[in-house]
Motif scaffolding. Structure first.
Motif, PDB file in Angstrom:
ATOM      1  N   GLY A 164      -7.974  -2.272  22.930  1.00 25.26           N
ATOM      2  CA  GLY A 164      -7.446  -3.077  21.830  1.00 25.26           C
ATOM      3  C   GLY A 164      -6.727  -2.245  20.785  1.00 25.26           C
ATOM      4  O   GLY A 164      -6.692  -1.007  20.867  1.00 25.26           O
ATOM      5  N   ASP A 165      -6.171  -2.932  19.794  1.00 27.18           N
ATOM      6  CA  ASP A 165      -5.471  -2.237  18.703  1.00 27.18           C
ATOM      7  C   ASP A 165      -6.420  -1.303  17.955  1.00 27.18           C
ATOM      8  O   ASP A 165      -6.017  -0.237  17.484  1.00 27.18           O
ATOM      9  CB  ASP A 165      -4.834  -3.240  17.736  1.00 27.18           C
ATOM     10  CG  ASP A 165      -5.765  -4.375  17.347  1.00 27.18           C
ATOM     11  OD1 ASP A 165      -6.106  -5.202  18.228  1.00 27.18           O
ATOM     12  OD2 ASP A 165      -6.178  -4.439  16.179  1.00 27.18           O
ATOM     13  N   GLY A 166      -7.709  -1.699  17.874  1.00 25.05           N
ATOM     14  CA  GLY A 166      -8.682  -0.874  17.144  1.00 25.05           C
ATOM     15  C   GLY A 166      -8.885   0.488  17.790  1.00 25.05           C
ATOM     16  O   GLY A 166      -9.245   1.462  17.107  1.00 25.05           O
ATOM     17  N   ALA A 167      -8.624   0.585  19.094  1.00 28.07           N
ATOM     18  CA  ALA A 167      -8.870   1.850  19.802  1.00 28.07           C
ATOM     19  C   ALA A 167      -7.881   2.941  19.396  1.00 28.07           C
ATOM     20  O   ALA A 167      -8.136   4.127  19.639  1.00 28.07           O
ATOM     21  CB  ALA A 167      -8.811   1.613  21.309  1.00 28.07           C
ATOM     22  N   CYS A 191      -2.210  -1.483  25.444  1.00 27.57           N
ATOM     23  CA  CYS A 191      -2.888  -1.823  24.195  1.00 27.57           C
ATOM     24  C   CYS A 191      -2.719  -3.317  23.941  1.00 27.57           C
ATOM     25  O   CYS A 191      -1.606  -3.796  23.729  1.00 27.57           O
ATOM     26  CB  CYS A 191      -2.288  -1.018  23.049  1.00 27.57           C
ATOM     27  SG  CYS A 191      -2.965  -1.518  21.468  1.00 27.57           S
ATOM     28  N   ILE A 192      -3.830  -4.043  23.959  1.00 28.82           N
ATOM     29  CA  ILE A 192      -3.777  -5.480  23.675  1.00 28.82           C
ATOM     30  C   ILE A 192      -3.944  -5.644  22.167  1.00 28.82           C
ATOM     31  O   ILE A 192      -5.052  -5.580  21.631  1.00 28.82           O
ATOM     32  CB  ILE A 192      -4.862  -6.251  24.447  1.00 28.82           C
ATOM     33  CG1 ILE A 192      -4.730  -5.982  25.960  1.00 28.82           C
ATOM     34  CG2 ILE A 192      -4.772  -7.744  24.142  1.00 28.82           C
ATOM     35  CD1 ILE A 192      -5.665  -6.802  26.837  1.00 28.82           C
ATOM     36  N   ASN A 193      -2.810  -5.790  21.510  1.00 28.97           N
ATOM     37  CA  ASN A 193      -2.826  -5.914  20.054  1.00 28.97           C
ATOM     38  C   ASN A 193      -3.011  -7.389  19.696  1.00 28.97           C
ATOM     39  O   ASN A 193      -2.060  -8.158  19.678  1.00 28.97           O
ATOM     40  CB  ASN A 193      -1.520  -5.373  19.475  1.00 28.97           C
ATOM     41  CG  ASN A 193      -1.479  -5.509  17.967  1.00 28.97           C
ATOM     42  OD1 ASN A 193      -2.435  -6.001  17.347  1.00 28.97           O
ATOM     43  ND2 ASN A 193      -0.382  -5.090  17.358  1.00 28.97           N
ATOM     44  N   ASN A 194      -4.291  -7.751  19.428  1.00 29.46           N
ATOM     45  CA  ASN A 194      -4.573  -9.142  19.040  1.00 29.46           C
ATOM     46  C   ASN A 194      -4.698  -9.260  17.516  1.00 29.46           C
ATOM     47  O   ASN A 194      -5.260 -10.201  16.995  1.00 29.46           O
ATOM     48  CB  ASN A 194      -5.818  -9.674  19.763  1.00 29.46           C
ATOM     49  CG  ASN A 194      -7.053  -8.842  19.473  1.00 29.46           C
ATOM     50  OD1 ASN A 194      -7.064  -8.009  18.549  1.00 29.46           O
ATOM     51  ND2 ASN A 194      -8.110  -9.047  20.236  1.00 29.46           N
ATOM     52  N   MET A 195      -4.168  -8.271  16.829  1.00 33.30           N
ATOM     53  CA  MET A 195      -3.992  -8.284  15.371  1.00 33.30           C
ATOM     54  C   MET A 195      -5.272  -8.007  14.581  1.00 33.30           C
ATOM     55  O   MET A 195      -5.227  -7.914  13.361  1.00 33.30           O
ATOM     56  CB  MET A 195      -3.386  -9.611  14.859  1.00 33.30           C
ATOM     57  CG  MET A 195      -2.154 -10.054  15.617  1.00 33.30           C
ATOM     58  SD  MET A 195      -0.760  -8.972  15.232  1.00 33.30           S
ATOM     59  CE  MET A 195       0.218  -9.133  16.724  1.00 33.30           C
ATOM     60  N   TYR A 196      -6.415  -7.864  15.259  1.00 32.60           N
ATOM     61  CA  TYR A 196      -7.670  -7.610  14.545  1.00 32.60           C
ATOM     62  C   TYR A 196      -8.548  -6.619  15.287  1.00 32.60           C
ATOM     63  O   TYR A 196      -8.615  -6.626  16.530  1.00 32.60           O
ATOM     64  CB  TYR A 196      -8.475  -8.918  14.354  1.00 32.60           C
ATOM     65  CG  TYR A 196      -7.820  -9.810  13.331  1.00 32.60           C
ATOM     66  CD1 TYR A 196      -8.115  -9.689  11.979  1.00 32.60           C
ATOM     67  CD2 TYR A 196      -6.844 -10.719  13.718  1.00 32.60           C
ATOM     68  CE1 TYR A 196      -7.464 -10.458  11.036  1.00 32.60           C
ATOM     69  CE2 TYR A 196      -6.185 -11.495  12.787  1.00 32.60           C
ATOM     70  CZ  TYR A 196      -6.499 -11.364  11.441  1.00 32.60           C
ATOM     71  OH  TYR A 196      -5.853 -12.114  10.505  1.00 32.60           O
ATOM     72  N   SER A 197      -9.226  -5.796  14.516  1.00 33.46           N
ATOM     73  CA  SER A 197     -10.294  -4.948  15.025  1.00 33.46           C
ATOM     74  C   SER A 197     -11.552  -5.476  14.330  1.00 33.46           C
ATOM     75  O   SER A 197     -11.736  -5.263  13.126  1.00 33.46           O
ATOM     76  CB  SER A 197      -9.995  -3.501  14.639  1.00 33.46           C
ATOM     77  OG  SER A 197     -11.062  -2.660  14.970  1.00 33.46           O
ATOM     78  N   MET A 198     -12.362  -6.216  15.031  1.00 30.37           N
ATOM     79  CA  MET A 198     -13.436  -7.045  14.452  1.00 30.37           C
ATOM     80  C   MET A 198     -12.823  -7.898  13.332  1.00 30.37           C
ATOM     81  O   MET A 198     -11.869  -8.608  13.589  1.00 30.37           O
ATOM     82  CB  MET A 198     -14.613  -6.190  13.975  1.00 30.37           C
ATOM     83  CG  MET A 198     -15.277  -5.436  15.131  1.00 30.37           C
ATOM     84  SD  MET A 198     -16.791  -4.576  14.708  1.00 30.37           S
ATOM     85  CE  MET A 198     -17.996  -5.865  14.893  1.00 30.37           C
TER      86      MET A 198
HETATM   87 MG   LIG Z   1      -8.004  -6.144  18.467  1.00 31.34          MG
END
Ligand SMILES: [Mg+2]
Ligand SMILES: Cc1ncc(C[n+]2csc(CCOP(=O)(O)OP(=O)(O)O)c2C)c(N)n1
Length: 340
Positions: A164-167, A191-198
């Motif tokens: 994810g984006d958080g990584a 990278c799956i950028n779903n706009m949030y890291s938690m």
């Molecule tokens: Mg994310």
């Protein structure tokens, strides 16, 4: 609330389809896969709430077009996937029987990881699926190592690292991309950028709004892709995999998408996202984009799509029931297949 980066949108499905045509049988298959992933999560969340699934549960709902393009386009006879914890959809696409995924969630012996991994640690070497990882960024060095092994053994495969984006905020990401270019490994970093890291938005956790800009420093090809549109994800995946297979060099791709649920099942996402933002992303729901195109093009009508959904739900309900009555692992197996 700080400003959020706007996703780069593909043209309408009709324009995307004209640019990269997919035949009717492929589109029907894609639609079935998206419905399967969406309904799998709906039933899984229901079972979690009923108390049958314990631990964690991270839904893939909303992100399905990413997997449709990037998992379907692999050749899993020779390629490998190393995933992060939001992995149920990718497991289904890699050919795993839904009953064995539910069995894993229920902690049963016939589960993908023999009932010891749970939602975050699905593992199926026969499907070339090397986890599921609960540690953010934990799979990235593993995928890089798989790429190095494929290269050293002069095999034709590539490895796909999904995170994810958080990584991007972890050290393992930067160490791995540096080594990937140094050693020229055939690894695609997805990278799956779903706009949030938690509960933390991209604008609040990333020094740069475009994640491709953070990967570019490692000297590899990069691009952003619309993650809601199956034509965009399929076209990008096919082109990128062919390039990495031929050049034997790493590549970084950032797909822009959105998770519909909270981070995990306990997170209702009530206090960090706006209704306007959620509504805008639902307007470009991958299921909606694909099904409205198919209706317009008279490939399937509304009634046929609803019949398909009901057929998938019936199939999944039967898998849930079958997984429920499977035995739990025996206590004597407790220390098998685990590293102490
Ligand atoms: Mg994310
Ligand atoms: C090394 C590490 N740090 C923190 C956590 C806690 N944590 C679990 S999920 C998560 C968010 C990661 O978000 P992202 O990578 O964008 O993936 P997404 O959940 O959006 O799919 C965090 C911080 C963790 N599991 N591992």
């Amino acid at each position: 609330m700080s400003a959020r980066p706007q996703p780069k949108l593909s043209p309408s499905p009709a324009t995307a389809a004209a640019r990269f045509p997919l035949d009717a049988a492929t589109l029907r298959n894609y639609l079935r896969q998206i419905v399967m992933m969406r309904e799998f999560e709906r039933l899984g969340e229901r079972e979690f709430k009923s108390g049958l699934i314990r631990g964690y549960y991270h839904s893939y709902a909303g992100q399905e077009a990413v997997g449709v393009g990037f998992v379907n386009s692999l050749d899993l006879n020779r390629d490998y996937i190393v995933d992060h914890y939001r992995d149920h959809g990718h497991m289904l696409l890699s050919g795993m029987d839904p009953e064995r995924i539910y069995a894993e969630l229920f902690g049963r012996r016939n589960g993908v990881s023999k009932g010891k991994g749970g939602s975050m640690h699905m593992y199926s070497p026969e499907n070339h699926f090397l986890g599921g990882d609960g540690i953010v960024g934990g799979g990235i060095p593993v995928a890089t190592g798989v790429g190095l092994a494929l290269k050293q053994q002069k095999r034709d495969g590539i490895s796909l690292s999904i995170f994810g984006d958080g990584a991007l905020d972890t050290g393992t990401f930067h160490e791995s991309l540096n080594m990937a270019t140094l050693f020229q490994v055939p690894t695609v970093y997805l990278c799956i950028n779903n706009m949030y890291s938690m509960g933390t938005s991209l604008a609040r956790h990333s020094s740069m709004p475009r994640l491709v800009d953070r990967a570019q420093g490692y000297g590899m090809g990069t691009e952003q892709v619309d993650g809601q549109d199956v034509w965009a994800t399929t076209e990008a995946a096919e082109r990128i995999y062919a390039r990495v297979r031929k050049q034997k060099k790493p590549y970084f791709v950032e797909v822009l998408t959105y998770r519909y649920q909270g981070h995990g099942i306990h997170d209702k996402a009530l206090n960090y996202r706006t209704l306007e933002e959620e509504t805008a992303w639902h307007e470009r729901d991958p299921l909606k984009l694909l099904s409205s195109y198919m209706i317009e093009e008279k490939i399937m009508n509304r009634a046929e799509i609803e019949a398909l959904r009901q057929e998938v739900v019936a199939e999944l309900e039967a898998k849930v029931e079958a997984a429920k009555v499977e035995p739990e692992p025996d206590a004597s197996e407790l220390l098998e297949d685990v590293t102490l």
